[in-house]
Design a protein around this motif. Sequence first.
Motif, short mmCIF file in Angstrom:
data_model
loop_
_atom_site.label_atom_id
_atom_site.label_comp_id
_atom_site.label_asym_id
_atom_site.label_seq_id
_atom_site.Cartn_x
_atom_site.Cartn_y
_atom_site.Cartn_z
N GLU A 45 38.94 21.44 44.84
CA GLU A 45 39.43 21.32 43.47
C GLU A 45 38.29 21.36 42.45
N ALA A 46 37.20 20.67 42.78
CA ALA A 46 36.04 20.73 41.87
C ALA A 46 35.47 22.14 41.80
N LEU A 47 35.48 22.86 42.92
CA LEU A 47 34.99 24.23 42.91
C LEU A 47 35.84 25.12 42.02
N VAL A 48 37.16 25.00 42.14
CA VAL A 48 38.06 25.82 41.32
C VAL A 48 37.96 25.42 39.85
N ARG A 49 37.84 24.14 39.57
CA ARG A 49 37.73 23.68 38.19
C ARG A 49 36.45 24.24 37.54
N GLY A 50 35.39 24.30 38.32
CA GLY A 50 34.15 24.84 37.78
C GLY A 50 34.16 26.33 37.61
N ALA A 51 35.11 27.02 38.27
CA ALA A 51 35.18 28.48 38.15
C ALA A 51 35.84 28.94 36.87
N GLY A 52 36.47 28.02 36.12
CA GLY A 52 37.05 28.41 34.84
C GLY A 52 38.54 28.13 34.75
N PRO A 53 39.09 28.16 33.53
CA PRO A 53 40.51 27.82 33.34
C PRO A 53 41.47 28.88 33.85
N ARG A 54 40.99 30.08 34.14
CA ARG A 54 41.88 31.16 34.56
C ARG A 54 41.96 31.26 36.08
N VAL A 55 41.53 30.22 36.77
CA VAL A 55 41.61 30.17 38.23
C VAL A 55 42.64 29.12 38.61
N ALA A 56 43.66 29.54 39.37
CA ALA A 56 44.73 28.64 39.80
C ALA A 56 44.62 28.38 41.29
N LEU A 57 44.88 27.14 41.70
CA LEU A 57 44.79 26.74 43.10
C LEU A 57 46.16 26.24 43.56
N HIS A 115 33.68 41.05 39.53
CA HIS A 115 34.35 42.34 39.48
C HIS A 115 35.69 42.33 38.76
N ALA A 116 36.28 41.14 38.52
CA ALA A 116 37.62 41.11 37.93
C ALA A 116 37.60 41.11 36.42
N GLY A 117 36.44 40.97 35.81
CA GLY A 117 36.35 41.03 34.35
C GLY A 117 37.08 39.92 33.64
N GLY A 118 37.07 38.70 34.19
CA GLY A 118 37.72 37.57 33.53
C GLY A 118 39.22 37.52 33.73
N ALA A 119 39.78 38.33 34.64
CA ALA A 119 41.22 38.31 34.90
C ALA A 119 41.60 37.03 35.63
N PRO A 120 42.86 36.64 35.58
CA PRO A 120 43.30 35.44 36.29
C PRO A 120 43.09 35.60 37.80
N VAL A 121 42.73 34.51 38.42
CA VAL A 121 42.48 34.49 39.86
C VAL A 121 43.36 33.41 40.48
N ASN A 136 43.28 38.66 42.61
CA ASN A 136 43.07 38.89 41.19
C ASN A 136 43.53 40.30 40.86
N PRO A 137 44.03 40.56 39.65
CA PRO A 137 44.47 41.91 39.29
C PRO A 137 43.31 42.91 39.40
N GLY A 167 40.82 44.09 50.19
CA GLY A 167 41.11 45.40 49.64
C GLY A 167 42.26 45.36 48.67
N PRO A 168 42.55 46.48 48.00
CA PRO A 168 43.67 46.54 47.05
C PRO A 168 45.00 46.51 47.77
N ALA A 169 45.96 45.78 47.19
CA ALA A 169 47.31 45.71 47.75
C ALA A 169 48.27 45.28 46.65
N ASP A 170 49.28 46.15 46.39
CA ASP A 170 50.32 45.83 45.40
C ASP A 170 49.73 45.52 44.03
N GLY A 171 48.74 46.29 43.62
CA GLY A 171 48.18 46.13 42.28
C GLY A 171 47.19 45.00 42.13
N VAL A 172 46.83 44.32 43.18
CA VAL A 172 45.84 43.24 43.10
C VAL A 172 44.78 43.47 44.16
#
Length: 385
Positions: free
Chosen positions: A271-283, A314-320, A337-338, A371-376
């Motif tokens: 949880e601390a790792l995801v929190r430090g990765a930014g607000p656009r990362v959901a766990l 590589h995701a350019g700030g997209a939600p993860v 990620n998208p 790899g890519p799958a279903d647009g993500v």
Amino acid sequence: MPYWLVGTVVVGLFGGGGGLTGGDLRTQFGAYAVGLPLAAVTALFPLTRPMSVAAARTLCGVPAERFADGPARGWEARARTAGWFTLHLGAGALVSGASLALPPFAAAVAALPFSPSLRASELGAYWGLDGFPWVWAAVPAAVLMLLALAGAAAATGALLARRAPRLLGPGPADLLAAAERRAAEAESRNRLARELHDSVGHALSAVTLQAGAARRVLNAEGPDLEFVREALTAIEETTRRTVGELDRALGLLRRGEEVAEGVGPGLDALEALVRGAGPRVALAVAGTPESVPEAVSREAYRIVQEGLTNAARHAGGAPVTVRLDVRTEEVEIVVENPLPERPPVARPHGGRGLPGIAERARLLGGTTGAGPADGVWRLAARIPR
């Protein structure tokens, strides 16, 4: 000397010798012949080799790397050590005995021309040097005795120096042990490299992402100060955690220790790792991460960390989205990620992120796919518990 004393007792008991210090040359050499096998038998103990190697390194002038380290492994190494030990003691006993007896005898012979009493003794009668000029031949004879003694000592040392690497050098078991030791050291260094790559690489990517987001928010009209405060807090937490991991890894490297398998953060720190990765990362966690074995928990944490690092790069700030499922016999990890509008710039020789993830999972009997799958872009890993 101890072996010769035992041999003297044995010869005295069975051969009627003259005791420990008496007896003729036949008794003395009989004791010598009894002592050599005793020395060979005692040299079969494994710890004889370290003692012999220490003596040979000091006395023989042979490079240290040509000798084996540690106790003798196997009977072949013990037999070679026994051969060296017996040769060393046997040759050393002869040279030592000659060094004790010959110089006084040579001095007495050299004094024959100058001492009528010596010429009248048994020594003079034995040499037959009672007339001129033959009596003066005793002086060069004494000098030749001393030169012969010095030559014998030098030749014995040269013989021992030549035989030492062969008899005390590494055998097949020692070479195998050295190869295993080098392999273990290389694996430890590779493990340390993975730890540094994952922890430091993720921290730099997370800090860059958070700092960039905070800068964009501050430059916008009506900046969201709460968002900036959260981003700075995430940067602080990430750098503090990474500095601690870096200190631990470098401390092990300075001390020359192996990186222990069970040391490092686990799923309890996810949880601390995801929190430090930014607000656009959901766990999303399914199950109880505390029930996962320590080794699996540690590697799962590193896989998620590397997945977030790749997304930040590589995701350019997209939600993860990070999904962790520990309800079955396998730990399942999915990081999505998208797909970015433009494909990321590939490194000339490829990165170490995805190969490192695959290596971590493979060491625990797991599998990975990316790899890519279903647009993500999807990173998936399965590790047996």
